[in-house]
Design a protein around this motif. Structure first.
Motif, short mmCIF file in Angstrom:
data_model
loop_
_atom_site.label_atom_id
_atom_site.label_comp_id
_atom_site.label_asym_id
_atom_site.label_seq_id
_atom_site.Cartn_x
_atom_site.Cartn_y
_atom_site.Cartn_z
N ALA A 125 0.86 -1.19 0.00
CA ALA A 125 0.00 0.00 0.00
C ALA A 125 0.90 1.25 0.00
CB ALA A 125 -0.93 0.00 1.21
N ILE A 126 2.04 1.14 0.64
CA ILE A 126 3.04 2.22 0.61
C ILE A 126 3.73 2.18 -0.76
CG2 ILE A 126 5.19 3.05 1.63
CD1 ILE A 126 4.19 1.77 4.32
N GLY A 127 4.39 1.07 -1.08
CA GLY A 127 5.02 0.87 -2.39
C GLY A 127 6.07 1.93 -2.73
N THR A 128 6.50 1.91 -3.98
CA THR A 128 7.49 2.92 -4.41
C THR A 128 6.96 4.33 -4.21
OG1 THR A 128 8.78 1.57 -5.94
CG2 THR A 128 8.59 3.90 -6.47
N ALA A 129 5.67 4.53 -4.45
CA ALA A 129 5.11 5.89 -4.31
C ALA A 129 5.29 6.39 -2.88
CB ALA A 129 3.63 5.89 -4.70
N GLY A 130 4.93 5.56 -1.90
CA GLY A 130 5.01 5.99 -0.50
C GLY A 130 6.44 6.08 -0.01
N LEU A 172 3.33 14.00 6.41
CA LEU A 172 3.68 15.35 6.86
C LEU A 172 2.73 15.82 7.95
CD1 LEU A 172 4.50 16.82 3.35
CD2 LEU A 172 6.11 16.77 5.27
N SER A 173 1.44 15.49 7.79
CA SER A 173 0.49 15.96 8.82
C SER A 173 0.73 15.22 10.13
CB SER A 173 -0.95 15.81 8.34
OG SER A 173 -1.34 14.48 8.38
N ARG A 174 1.04 13.93 10.04
CA ARG A 174 1.34 13.16 11.26
C ARG A 174 2.56 13.72 11.98
NH1 ARG A 174 1.13 7.40 12.69
NH2 ARG A 174 1.49 7.39 14.93
N LEU A 175 3.51 14.25 11.18
CA LEU A 175 4.74 14.81 11.78
C LEU A 175 4.54 16.23 12.29
CD1 LEU A 175 7.26 13.38 9.14
CD2 LEU A 175 7.09 12.69 11.55
N LYS A 193 -8.41 16.33 3.36
CA LYS A 193 -8.45 16.85 4.73
C LYS A 193 -8.49 15.69 5.73
CE LYS A 193 -10.01 21.47 3.78
NZ LYS A 193 -11.09 22.44 3.64
N SER A 194 -9.15 14.60 5.36
CA SER A 194 -9.19 13.45 6.27
C SER A 194 -7.79 12.83 6.40
CB SER A 194 -10.20 12.40 5.79
OG SER A 194 -9.68 11.66 4.70
N LEU A 195 -6.95 13.01 5.39
CA LEU A 195 -5.56 12.53 5.48
C LEU A 195 -4.68 13.49 6.29
CD1 LEU A 195 -4.81 11.21 1.85
CD2 LEU A 195 -5.66 9.93 3.83
N ALA A 283 16.50 3.18 5.95
CA ALA A 283 16.12 4.29 6.83
C ALA A 283 14.71 4.77 6.48
CB ALA A 283 17.13 5.43 6.69
N ALA A 284 14.42 4.87 5.17
CA ALA A 284 13.10 5.35 4.75
C ALA A 284 12.02 4.37 5.20
CB ALA A 284 13.06 5.53 3.24
N TRP A 285 12.28 3.07 5.03
CA TRP A 285 11.27 2.08 5.42
C TRP A 285 11.09 2.03 6.94
CZ3 TRP A 285 7.35 0.13 3.01
CH2 TRP A 285 7.36 0.15 1.61
N ALA A 286 12.18 2.20 7.69
CA ALA A 286 12.05 2.22 9.15
C ALA A 286 11.20 3.41 9.57
CB ALA A 286 13.43 2.28 9.80
N ARG A 287 11.42 4.55 8.92
CA ARG A 287 10.63 5.74 9.28
C ARG A 287 9.17 5.59 8.84
NH1 ARG A 287 12.78 11.67 9.06
NH2 ARG A 287 10.62 11.81 9.76
N LEU A 288 8.94 4.93 7.71
CA LEU A 288 7.54 4.70 7.29
C LEU A 288 6.82 3.85 8.34
CD1 LEU A 288 8.22 4.13 3.51
CD2 LEU A 288 6.53 5.76 4.41
N ALA A 289 7.50 2.80 8.82
CA ALA A 289 6.88 1.92 9.82
C ALA A 289 6.56 2.69 11.09
CB ALA A 289 7.80 0.74 10.11
N GLN A 290 7.39 3.70 11.38
CA GLN A 290 7.24 4.46 12.62
C GLN A 290 6.29 5.66 12.47
OE1 GLN A 290 11.14 5.79 14.31
NE2 GLN A 290 10.18 7.81 14.23
N ASP A 291 6.38 6.37 11.34
CA ASP A 291 5.73 7.68 11.23
C ASP A 291 4.38 7.66 10.52
OD1 ASP A 291 7.93 8.76 12.44
OD2 ASP A 291 8.86 9.50 10.61
N LEU A 292 4.10 6.63 9.74
CA LEU A 292 2.87 6.66 8.94
C LEU A 292 1.70 6.12 9.77
CD1 LEU A 292 1.75 7.32 6.11
CD2 LEU A 292 2.31 4.97 5.44
N ASP A 293 0.60 6.85 9.73
CA ASP A 293 -0.62 6.42 10.41
C ASP A 293 -1.24 5.29 9.57
OD1 ASP A 293 -3.35 6.15 11.06
OD2 ASP A 293 -3.44 8.20 11.84
N LEU A 294 -1.23 4.08 10.10
CA LEU A 294 -1.67 2.93 9.30
C LEU A 294 -3.18 2.96 9.04
CD1 LEU A 294 0.60 0.09 10.77
CD2 LEU A 294 0.92 1.41 8.66
N GLY A 295 -3.92 3.66 9.89
CA GLY A 295 -5.35 3.85 9.64
C GLY A 295 -5.55 4.72 8.40
#
Ligand code: NDP
Length: 331
Positions: A125-130, A172-175, A193-195, A283-295
């Motif tokens: 769902a993240i993929g290359t784009a995320g 960015l909004s999560r951060l 806006k919901s994102l 590093a990018a994938w570790a930060r995605l796992a940590q920073d992205l709101d999975l909901g």
């Protein structure tokens, strides 16, 4: 053993992509064979599947620049059967058979262990784009663009309803950044806006020829659009700000001036995901796992079957896809 793959062919009968049954002999050389669980549709997959740009350099080829799955067999000591892995880029889905298939065989150097906290489906769902969105966020962060609740830290995200854009808005909004989302689909403003977008603007504000400098608006920019949009984004970035350029959805040209760089000290970062070195990817994938709101990730994701991937490739180029598409290759 036979498995299904979205095969791109080019011969006297023309350029075409379709799901076929193929056997292990169709796989290229590589140290690690992976049972793919999920893949995805990125803009580049759309170009490859439709042939609208010459991104495929070998035929026949299994499409798919991304995959996540489990190792079936490995002659690379770093991987053993059952390991959960993911792959982005390295020319896979372009010159080496890729992830829109139930099986893939690749170099061990190209694989990233699936980060703890993410499933294979979430990784795709993240993929290359995320992952590219994260590389852009990391570039802005390293430059010193920091969240600022007074509004001085506003970050512009262009192509906001697309894959890179929607993940960038969420991240960015999560951060804590104030995010301004630019889109051609204002009907999707509530979704953006919901994102987490604080404001949504029409892409028409940025997509036509503009002046060398405009009113200073952005501390940072994540641009997946290029062309006039990127030139105008640079021209309206605040003194000392930074622009991360990763895409060309509007065009490959950059019809601007040096004024933002020499008069406002704006920095333009080029972001490449395909050949990014392992440490940066990890590093990018570790930060995605940590920073992205999975909901939020789930909210911007739709799942499709492998049989629907060829049509989805055409749809993404037509700007009809909102957010991210994951492909369940076993559905
Ligand atoms: P998507 O198609 O999902 O998103 C692109 C978005 O750009 C669209 O949703 C649309 O957003 C906007 N857009 C489309 N056409 C135009 C246009 N003519 N003018 C202005 N905006 C437009 O693609 P991805 O997110 O997968 O990829 C985005 C770009 O980033 C692509 O060019 C891709 O090649 C590039 N990319 C580069 C990578 C790298 O390593 N550098 C890695 C990944 C992607 P909206 O409807 O909101 O306006």
């Amino acid at each position: 053993m036979m498995f299904k793959a979205l095969v791109i062919e080019k011969d006297d009968a023309g350029y075409r992509a379709g799901v076929k049954s193929v056997d292990d002999n169709a796989l290229p050389d590589g140290e690690v064979t992976v049972n793919v669980a999920y893949s995805t549709i990125n803009y580049k997959d759309g170009l490859a599947i439709t042939g609208k740009a010459p991104v495929v350099r070998k035929f026949p080829l299994h499409a798919g620049i991304d995959f996540a799955g489990t190792v079936e067999a490995s002659s690379d000591p770093r991987f053993k059967p059952g390991d959960a892995v993911l792959l982005n880029g390295w020319g896979v889905g372009e010159s080496h058979s890729g992830g829109l298939a139930q099986k893939a065989r690749v170099k061990g150097d190209w694989l990233v262990p699936l980060p703890a906290g993410l499933t294979a489906r979430q990784a795709m769902a993240i993929g290359t784009a995320g992952y590219t969105a994260m590389l852009c966020v990391m570039a802005l962060d390293a430059h010193g663009v920091k969240p600022d609740s007074s509004g001085k830290g506003d970050v512009l995200v262009t192509g906001a309803n697309g894959g890179v854009g929607s993940v960038a808005v969420s991240l960015l909004s999560r951060l804590g950044y104030g995010v301004v989302a630019s889109t051609g689909r204002l009907a999707e403003a509530d979704f953006l806006k919901s994102l987490g977008a604080a404001d949504v603007i029409s892409r028409d504000e940025l997509s036509s020829p503009g002046k060398p400098l405009g009113k200073e608006r952005w501390a940072g920019v994540v641009d997946s659009v290029g062309s006039h949009t990127l030139a105008n984004a640079c021209a309206t970035t605040k003194y000392g700000g930074a622009v991360a350029a990763c895409g060309l959805a509007q065009g490959m040209d950059l019809p601007g001036s040096v004024a933002p760089f020499i008069l406002r000290g704006v920095t333009l970062y080029g972001i490449d995901s395909v050949m990014a070195p392992f440490a940066k990817r990890q590093a990018a994938w570790a930060r995605l796992a940590q920073d992205l709101d999975l909901g939020k990730l789930e909210a911007l994701t739709q799942e499709i079957a492998l049989d629907a991937a060829a049509q989805a490739g055409a749809d993404i180029l037509a700007g009809k896809v909102r957010g991210r598409l994951v492909v369940n290759v076993n559905a």
